[in-house]
Design a protein around this motif. Structure first.
Motif, PDB file in Angstrom:
ATOM      1  N   ARG A 240       0.835  -1.201   0.000  1.00 40.87           N
ATOM      2  CA  ARG A 240       0.000   0.000   0.000  1.00 40.87           C
ATOM      3  C   ARG A 240       0.867   1.247   0.000  1.00 40.87           C
ATOM      4  N   ILE A 241       0.511   2.203  -0.853  1.00 43.42           N
ATOM      5  CA  ILE A 241       1.200   3.493  -0.888  1.00 43.42           C
ATOM      6  C   ILE A 241       0.511   4.465   0.057  1.00 43.42           C
ATOM      7  N   CYS A 242      -0.763   4.728  -0.172  1.00 44.95           N
ATOM      8  CA  CYS A 242      -1.524   5.633   0.692  1.00 44.95           C
ATOM      9  C   CYS A 242      -3.006   5.459   0.406  1.00 44.95           C
ATOM     10  N   GLY A 243      -3.827   6.026   1.274  1.00 46.60           N
ATOM     11  CA  GLY A 243      -5.263   5.962   1.083  1.00 46.60           C
ATOM     12  C   GLY A 243      -5.753   6.980   0.077  1.00 46.60           C
ATOM     13  N   LEU A 244      -6.994   6.831  -0.328  1.00 47.06           N
ATOM     14  CA  LEU A 244      -7.566   7.753  -1.304  1.00 47.06           C
ATOM     15  C   LEU A 244      -7.684   9.166  -0.749  1.00 47.06           C
ATOM     16  N   ASP A 245      -7.710   9.299   0.577  1.00 43.45           N
ATOM     17  CA  ASP A 245      -7.845  10.618   1.175  1.00 43.45           C
ATOM     18  C   ASP A 245      -6.634  11.508   0.914  1.00 43.45           C
ATOM     19  N   ARG A 246      -5.528  10.893   0.511  1.00 45.60           N
ATOM     20  CA  ARG A 246      -4.309  11.677   0.224  1.00 45.60           C
ATOM     21  C   ARG A 246      -4.231  12.089  -1.243  1.00 45.60           C
ATOM     22  N   ILE A 247      -5.129  11.564  -2.075  1.00 46.77           N
ATOM     23  CA  ILE A 247      -5.095  11.814  -3.520  1.00 46.77           C
ATOM     24  C   ILE A 247      -5.990  12.993  -3.872  1.00 46.77           C
ATOM     25  N   ASP A 248      -5.483  13.899  -4.695  1.00 48.18           N
ATOM     26  CA  ASP A 248      -6.277  15.046  -5.147  1.00 48.18           C
ATOM     27  C   ASP A 248      -6.904  14.811  -6.516  1.00 48.18           C
ATOM     28  N   VAL A 249      -6.134  14.220  -7.422  1.00 44.23           N
ATOM     29  CA  VAL A 249      -6.596  14.042  -8.802  1.00 44.23           C
ATOM     30  C   VAL A 249      -6.182  12.661  -9.296  1.00 44.23           C
ATOM     31  N   VAL A 250      -7.053  12.006 -10.030  1.00 40.26           N
ATOM     32  CA  VAL A 250      -6.712  10.785 -10.768  1.00 40.26           C
ATOM     33  C   VAL A 250      -6.910  11.077 -12.244  1.00 40.26           C
ATOM     34  N   VAL A 251      -5.866  10.859 -13.033  1.00 42.13           N
ATOM     35  CA  VAL A 251      -5.957  11.027 -14.486  1.00 42.13           C
ATOM     36  C   VAL A 251      -5.855   9.642 -15.102  1.00 42.13           C
ATOM     37  N   THR A 252      -6.880   9.270 -15.856  1.00 42.89           N
ATOM     38  CA  THR A 252      -6.948   7.929 -16.429  1.00 42.89           C
ATOM     39  C   THR A 252      -7.546   8.011 -17.830  1.00 42.89           C
ATOM     40  N   ASP A 253      -7.822   6.860 -18.433  1.00 45.96           N
ATOM     41  CA  ASP A 253      -8.387   6.888 -19.779  1.00 45.96           C
ATOM     42  C   ASP A 253      -9.903   6.779 -19.719  1.00 45.96           C
ATOM     43  N   SER A 254     -10.520   6.985 -20.875  1.00 52.23           N
ATOM     44  CA  SER A 254     -11.982   7.074 -20.939  1.00 52.23           C
ATOM     45  C   SER A 254     -12.685   5.743 -20.735  1.00 52.23           C
ATOM     46  N   ALA A 255     -11.943   4.651 -20.636  1.00 52.37           N
ATOM     47  CA  ALA A 255     -12.566   3.343 -20.412  1.00 52.37           C
ATOM     48  C   ALA A 255     -12.902   3.093 -18.945  1.00 52.37           C
ATOM     49  N   ILE A 256     -12.582   4.025 -18.065  1.00 53.40           N
ATOM     50  CA  ILE A 256     -12.922   3.850 -16.660  1.00 53.40           C
ATOM     51  C   ILE A 256     -14.431   3.737 -16.504  1.00 53.40           C
ATOM     52  N   SER A 257     -14.861   2.845 -15.632  1.00 56.83           N
ATOM     53  CA  SER A 257     -16.303   2.609 -15.463  1.00 56.83           C
ATOM     54  C   SER A 257     -16.938   3.736 -14.667  1.00 56.83           C
ATOM     55  N   ALA A 258     -18.260   3.876 -14.844  1.00 53.84           N
ATOM     56  CA  ALA A 258     -18.998   4.888 -14.089  1.00 53.84           C
ATOM     57  C   ALA A 258     -18.942   4.594 -12.597  1.00 53.84           C
ATOM     58  N   GLU A 259     -18.944   3.309 -12.250  1.00 50.84           N
ATOM     59  CA  GLU A 259     -18.880   2.936 -10.838  1.00 50.84           C
ATOM     60  C   GLU A 259     -17.555   3.365 -10.214  1.00 50.84           C
ATOM     61  N   ALA A 260     -16.445   3.083 -10.924  1.00 45.56           N
ATOM     62  CA  ALA A 260     -15.131   3.464 -10.411  1.00 45.56           C
ATOM     63  C   ALA A 260     -15.010   4.977 -10.301  1.00 45.56           C
ATOM     64  N   THR A 261     -15.508   5.693 -11.300  1.00 42.27           N
ATOM     65  CA  THR A 261     -15.482   7.149 -11.255  1.00 42.27           C
ATOM     66  C   THR A 261     -16.268   7.668 -10.065  1.00 42.27           C
ATOM     67  N   GLY A 262     -17.446   7.074  -9.838  1.00 36.08           N
ATOM     68  CA  GLY A 262     -18.292   7.496  -8.732  1.00 36.08           C
ATOM     69  C   GLY A 262     -17.642   7.285  -7.382  1.00 36.08           C
ATOM     70  N   ARG A 263     -16.976   6.161  -7.208  1.00 36.56           N
ATOM     71  CA  ARG A 263     -16.343   5.874  -5.916  1.00 36.56           C
ATOM     72  C   ARG A 263     -15.172   6.820  -5.664  1.00 36.56           C
ATOM     73  N   LEU A 264     -14.429   7.142  -6.700  1.00 33.39           N
ATOM     74  CA  LEU A 264     -13.332   8.090  -6.534  1.00 33.39           C
ATOM     75  C   LEU A 264     -13.858   9.491  -6.245  1.00 33.39           C
ATOM     76  N   THR A 265     -14.895   9.873  -6.953  1.00 30.54           N
ATOM     77  CA  THR A 265     -15.493  11.189  -6.737  1.00 30.54           C
ATOM     78  C   THR A 265     -16.061  11.302  -5.332  1.00 30.54           C
ATOM     79  N   ASP A 266     -16.699  10.251  -4.870  1.00 31.08           N
ATOM     80  CA  ASP A 266     -17.246  10.243  -3.509  1.00 31.08           C
ATOM     81  C   ASP A 266     -16.146  10.390  -2.455  1.00 31.08           C
ATOM     82  N   ALA A 267     -14.945   9.955  -2.811  1.00 35.11           N
ATOM     83  CA  ALA A 267     -13.821  10.087  -1.882  1.00 35.11           C
ATOM     84  C   ALA A 267     -13.164  11.461  -1.960  1.00 35.11           C
ATOM     85  N   GLY A 268     -13.753  12.368  -2.756  1.00 38.05           N
ATOM     86  CA  GLY A 268     -13.244  13.724  -2.843  1.00 38.05           C
ATOM     87  C   GLY A 268     -12.154  13.916  -3.882  1.00 38.05           C
TER      88      GLY A 268
END
Length: 274
Positions: A240-268
């Protein structure tokens, strides 16, 4: 198919199964068995695999592809990700980069951007008859030897390389010397390549020493940007590197699922899909 493409394909097959038979590989790649034998012999000479009677096996229990043979995977996605990250970095900032194929693309995008970014100094109106000298546009701190090598020749980038022990698979420097340097610097932003993004555990790497360096990178930075193709979303790795609470931005490709996007967004976390 070129030799480089065959080697990449063979290492991909070996990474997936841990063992490879000559005849099976020849059929899959549509080349002769003699060609496969020569390829395996050469790869064994470079210590990328262990040759066996009739085929090859991976080194150790968990096989990790050398970075130069992973660079062709998801190449277009990584280049789009890198371009998007370059737009998030301001001139004059201190940027941390850990190792990996995606962060290597980010380094290249930053070099291109800062190269053209010299236009601001070159074209800005000035009442002085003698133009002011143009210094570094960015400072980059990295523990990746290949990134340092690419950026060292760029006069518009000040490159700071951590010390440490080099890992031949990823060209990353790790260990107490690396930590010592990172403890002495302050970063505006760090761009982290990772091996897995789990909604509960956070971001992870395959190796604990690399995870420790990436964790310290994140601790020393004001902003943390994670770069990864969507294939790593929902995946776990060993360390483990760190929790999602330490992350400000995730840059990924357009194939990311809506569910994954939602969970990351919910984590701020701000999610940028390109």
């Amino acid at each position: 198919m070129s030799k480089h493409e065959r080697w990449s394909a063979l290492l991909e097959l070996l990474a997936a199964g841990g063992r490879l038979e000559v005849e099976e590989a020849a059929t899959t790649l549509e080349v002769s068995a003699a060609t496969i034998r020569r390829d395996l012999d050469e790869l064994a000479e470079q210590q990328m695999l262990v040759r066996t009677r009739g085929g090859a096996i991976a080194h150790g229990v968990s096989y990790e592809l050398p970075l130069r043979y992973k660079s062709s995977r998801h190449a277009s996605e990584k280049q789009r990700i890198a371009a998007a990250v370059a737009d998030l970095v301001a001139d004059g900032e201190v940027v941390g980069l850990n190792g990996g194929t995606t962060t290597t693309e980010v380094a290249r995008a930053l070099a291109l951007r800062t190269g053209s970014g010299l236009r601001d100094a070159a074209t800005a109106p000035s009442s002085a008859s003698v133009p002011a000298p143009v210094g570094p546009v960015l400072t980059v701190v990295t523990n990746a030897l290949n990134i340092a090598g690419e950026l060292a020749v760029r006069p518009q980038i000040k490159i700071v390389v951590t010390g440490g022990v080099a890992r031949p698979q990823t060209y990353e420097l790790v260990g107490p010397l690396t930590m010592g340097v990172l403890n002495e610097v302050v970063l505006d932003v760090v761009v982290l390549g990772v091996d897995g993004v789990d909604p509960d555990l956070g971001v992870m790497a395959h190796h604990e020493d690399e995870a420790g360096v990436s964790r310290l990178f994140a601790e020393r930075a004001h902003r943390v940007i994670v770069v990864t193709d969507s294939s790593k979303m929902g995946k776990r790795a060993f360390a483990r590197i760190c929790g999602l609470d330490r992350i400000d931005v995730v840059v990924t490709d357009s194939a990311i699922s809506a569910e994954a996007t939602g969970r990351l967004t919910d984590a701020g976390i701000k999610v940028i899909a390109v």
